[in-house]
Design an enzyme around this catalytic site. Structure first.
Site, PDB file in Angstrom:
ATOM      1  N   GLU A   1       0.842  -1.192   0.000  1.00  0.00           N
ATOM      2  CA  GLU A   1       0.000   0.000   0.000  1.00  0.00           C
ATOM      3  C   GLU A   1       0.875   1.238   0.000  1.00  0.00           C
ATOM      4  OE1 GLU A   1      -2.290  -1.008   3.514  1.00  0.00           O
ATOM      5  OE2 GLU A   1      -1.025   0.217   4.782  1.00  0.00           O
TER       6      GLU A   1
ATOM      7  N   HIS B   1      -4.041   3.016   8.415  1.00  0.00           N
ATOM      8  CA  HIS B   1      -2.763   2.498   8.892  1.00  0.00           C
ATOM      9  C   HIS B   1      -1.797   3.656   9.124  1.00  0.00           C
ATOM     10  CE1 HIS B   1      -3.483  -1.586   6.708  1.00  0.00           C
ATOM     11  NE2 HIS B   1      -4.138  -1.488   7.838  1.00  0.00           N
TER      12      HIS B   1
END
Lengths: 289, 379
Positions: free
Chosen positions: A210, A248
C-alpha cells in the site's frame, strides 16, 4: 513445507482469557493449531477450554510446555512489554496482533529482538496461516486452501479478499503472512520473499502493498535480484491524497515518495505482474504458472 | 496528530530550548495588544496544519502594533490549502544572521530515531534533500541511551564554526530529543534554528507531529488537539472509533479494514466513479458504529450513493447488516445503498437485509460497478 509456521509450531497465547484472545484461541484450536499454553498474569493455574494450561508468565509457559511461538492479543498499552517478555522467554517467533503500539516503543523492541534472535511478525497485523498445518493470528481459516502460492501483505481484510479470489479459483496457498501496516514492523516484504523463494512447496508469490514508505520499492529490487519464482503484486491507495493518513499509520504519502504510482512502476520494472484490481490476481498468476 | 507552531514552541521551551517570546491570538484586537506589550516590530503567523504558510501570505511582518492589527485582519479568516486560519502567533521580529535546520524523526529504515541537521535552514528540508543531499547530516540514535552530548556536538560542528555556538546548538539538539520523546512524537523539527544579532542560537519556528498511538498514555498531549482545525465529520468519526477521511467524489464508501477501504476507493475510480471518502469501520464492529458511519457519509451533500464493502473476519456480517437496518430507520434521506458482504455470518446477514427490503451482493467488483452506476444516474 511452508514458511514461519507449520505443524511443529507450539503456540503460547498471551492474553488468552481476554475478549479477543479467547475468541481467537478457540478458532486456532479448532483449525488444528497446536495451542500448548496461555498466559494471563493472575490467572496462572487455570485451564482454558478444558485443555490449555494458563500461566502467569511466558517464561513459565515455555518452561512447562516448550512453546516455540507466541501470539499476542493484549491491549495496546501492554503490547510492547508482552513482546519483550516473549522474546526474553526464548520463543523463536512472536506474532503481535495488537494495534496501536507506539512507534517509539517499537524502536526499543526491535533492538532487543535482534539481540535475542527472535523474529516478530507485526505488530498491528492479522498474523500468519499455513493452510492445513497451522494458523497463528486472525486470518479466517475457511477462506484459505492448501496449495502452492505464498501470500505476503501489509493489509488485513484486503488480504482476505485476495486469498478468497485465489481459493475460489483453485489456487491454494503454502502460507499467508500479514506483516502489518505500522511504520516499524518486525518482518518485512523482503524477509517473506526470501522465505518463499527458499520454500520448495511455494511456486509463486503474491505481494500486497500500500501507499507510504519505500518497502515495496525495495522488495521489487529484491525480486529482480534474488527471486526466481513468479511474483504478482497489488498496491492499495491509488486514489489516496498526499499528506493524509489512510487508517494504517504507515499509509501516508509524504513528499515525493510512497505513492501508489511510484510503487506500481517499481514492481513493473522488476518484472512483477501488477494487478489493477484484486480480481486480476487470478489471470496474472495463470499467465505465469 | 499535528501540533500548532505555538504549541510546539511551548513544548520546546519547557524542555529548555531557547525560543523567543510569543503569544497566540484569535482576534485583531488581541494581536494589537500583544504587539504593543512586546514593543517594536513583530511577525504575525497563521496557525494552520500545513506547510507553505509564508508563500500563501499567512506570515507577515509589522513594524508596530497598529500595523500588526491590520495584518492580523487579513490573515485571520483567510484560507490556506483549504484550512481556515482561526489563530495567529505574534512574536518579536528577529534579526537573523544565519538559518539552519534541526529535526528528529523516527526512521522506518533503521527502525530508530534519527537526528537530521542542515546548514541550509529556513526552506523546505525535502527540497534541500532533493537538491543538495550533501548538505544534510544524519545520526542514528540508540533509543536506550538517548542522544548523547558528543553525538550532538559532532553534528553541531556541521552547522557552526564558533565553538560557543556549537555548544549552544548541541544543547538545543539534546533538548529537542527530550521534547521529541516526552511528546511521543514521530517528528519534531526546528526550522529555522537561527543565530541572532548577538550570535545567540534560537529556535524560530517549531513543528511537532505526535504518534496517535501515544495519545492514550499522554493525556496532556492529547488535550492539545485543536478540533477547529479538522473537518467536523472527521472529529465525529474519530470519537466513534472510525477512521475517516473526506474526499471530493460522490460514491460514499463504508469498508472494514484500511487496505480494503483503499482498494475499494481505487476500484470506484477504476469503474469511472469518484470516491467521496475513506472510511474504515474497524475490526470488531458493533451495529452502532455502522449507524454513525452511515450518518457521517450521508451528511456529505455530494454523496449520491453509499457502497458497503465488508469482508467478514473478526467483523461479523450480521452486525453490519443490523447496523444498516437500524441506520436506515433513523435516516430521513433516501440515499441509495449498494451492499456487498462476504465472510463470517454472511448467510445470516443476507437474511437480515432481505427481511428489511435490501438486496446484498457478494462480489466486490459487481458491487462497486453498480454503486458507480447508481451514483452517476442520481447525479
Amino acid at each position: 513445507m511452508s514458511v514461519f509456521i507449520d505443524g511443529d509450531t507450539k503456540l503460547v497465547i498471551q492474553g488468552i482469557t481476554g475478549r479477543d484472545g479467547s475468541f481467537h484461541a478457540r478458532e486456532m484450536i479448532e483449525y488444528g493449531t497446536r495451542v500448548v499454553a496461555g498466559v494471563t498474569p493472575g490467572k496462572g493455574g487455570q485451564t482454558f477450554g478444558g485443555s490449555v494450561p494458563v500461566f502467569d508468565t511466558v517464561a513459565e509457559a515455555v518452561a512447562q510446555t516448550q512453546a516455540n511461538t507466541s501470539v499476542i492479543y493484549v491491549p495496546a498499552r501492554f503490547a510492547a512489554d508482552a513482546i519483550f517478555e516473549a522474546a526474553d522467554a526464548g520463543v523463536e517467533l512472536v506474532v503481535c496482533i495488537t494495534e496501536g503500539v507506539p512507534v517509539l516503543d517499537m524502536t526499543k523492541v526491535m533492538l532487543f529482538l535482534r539481540e535475542k534472535g527472535t523474529r516478530l511478525i507485526g505488530a498491528n497485523c492479522p498474523g500468519a496461516i499455513s493452510p492445513g498445518r497451522s494458523k497463528v493470528g486472525i486470518i479466517p481459516g475457511q477462506i484459505c486452501a492448501e496449495g502452492k502460492v505464498g501470500v505476503v501483505s501489509r493489509s488485513g481484510t484486503l488480504t482476505y479478499e485476495i486469498i478468497h479470489q485465489l481459493s475460489t479459483n483453485g489456487y491454494g496457498q503454502s502460507s499467508c503472512i500479514g506483516i502489518g501496516g505500522d511504520p516499524i514492523i518486525g518482518t518485512n516484504f523482503i524477509d517473506c520473499l526470501a522465505a518463499f523463494e527458499a520454500d520448495p512447496d511455494t511456486e509463486a508469490i503474491v505481494m500486497i502493498g500500500e501507499i507510504g514508505g519505500t518497502d515495496e520499492q525495495k522488495a521489487a529490487q529484491y525480486v529482480a535480484d534474488h527471486v526466481s519464482k513468479p511474483v504478482v503484486g497489488f498496491i492499495a491507495g491509488q486514489t489516496a491524497p498526499p499528506g493524509r493518513r489512510m487508517g494504517h499509520a504507515g499509509a501516508i504519502i509524504s513528499g515525493s515518495s510512497g505513492t501508489a504510482a511510484e510503487k506500481m512502476d517499481a514492481l513493473e520494472a522488476a518484472g512483477i505482474g501488477v494487478m489493477k484490481r484484486p480480481k486480476d490476481v487470478v489471470p496474472l498468476l495463470k499467465e505465469r504458472l | 496528530m499535528n501540533l500548532h507552531e505555538y504549541q510546539a514552541r511551548a513544548l520546546l521551551k519547557a524542555a529548555g530550548v531557547p525560543v523567543p517570546d510569543g503569544d497566540v491570538a484569535s482576534t485583531p484586537e488581541e494581536v494589537e495588544r500583544i504587539a504593543r506589550e512586546m514593543g517594536g516590530g513583530v511577525v504575525v503567523k497563521a496557525q494552520v496544519h500545513t506547510g507553505g504558510r509564508g508563500k500563501a501570505g499567512g506570515v507577515k511582518l509589522a513594524k508596530d502594533a497598529a500595523e500588526a492589527r491590520a495584518v492580523a485582519e487579513k490573515i485571520l479568516g483567510m484560507t490556506i490549502k483549504g484550512l481556515t486560519v482561526e489563530k495567529v502567533l505574534v512574536a518579536p521580529a528577529a534579526e537573523i544572521t544565519s538559518e539552519s535546520y534541526v529535526g528528529m524523526i523516527v526512521d522506518r529504515e533503521t527502525q530508530r530515531p534519527v537526528l537530521m541537521v542542515s546548514p541550509e535552514g529556513g526552506v523546505d528540508i525535502e527540497d534541500v534533500a532533493a537538491r543538495t543531499p550533501d548538505k544534510i547530516f544524519k545520526l542514528t540514535v540508540d533509543p536506550r541511551f538517548g542522544l548523547m552530548a558528543y553525538q550532538a556536538m559532532s553534528l553541531a560542528f556541521e552547522l557552526y564554526d564558533d565553538l560557543n555556538q556549537v555548544r549552544q546548538a548541541a544543547a538545543v539538539m539534546q533538548r529537542l530529543y527530550t521534547a521529541f520523546v516526552d511528546a511521543g512524537a514521530s517528528l519534531a523539527e526546528i526550522n529555522p534554528l537561527i543565530t541572532d544579532r548577538d550570535g545567540t542560537v534560537v529556535a524560530l519556528d517549531a513543528k511537532i507531529a505526535v504518534d496517535d498511538n501515544e495519545l492514550e498514555r499522554k493525556p496532556a498531549i492529547a488535550a492539545l488537539r485543536d478540533q477547529s482545525a479538522e473537518a467536523r465529520s472527521e472529529v465525529e468519526a474519530r470519537e466513534a472509533g472510525l477512521s475517516f477521511v473526506k474526499l471530493d467524489g460522490n460514491v460514499g464508501c463504508c469498508v472494514n479494514g484500511a487496505g480494503l477501504a483503499m482498494a475499494t476507493m481505487d476500484l470506484v475510480k477504476f469503474y469511472g466513479g469518484e470516491p467521496a471518502n475513506f472510511l474504515d469501520i474497524g475490526g470488531s464492529s458493533n451495529p452502532e458504529k455502522v449507524v454513525t458511519a452511515l450518518k457521517i457519509i450521508g451528511s456529505d451533500p455530494n454523496v449520491r450513493c453509499v457502497l458497503f464493502n465488508i469482508f467478514g473476519g473478526i467483523t461479523r456480517c450480521d452486525d453490519v447488516a443490523n447496523g444498516i437496518v437500524a441506520a436506515r430507520s433513523q435516516m430521513s434521506s433516501e440515499l441509495p445503498l449498494v451492499i456487498r458482504l462476504t465472510g463470517t455470518n454472511e448467510e445470516l446477514a443476507v437474511k437480515i437485509l432481505k427481511d428489511a427490503g435490501f438486496s446484498a451482493l457478494t462480489d466486490m467488483d459487481e458491487a462497486v460497478e453498480k454503486a458507480v452506476q447508481v451514483a452517476m444516474e442520481a447525479a
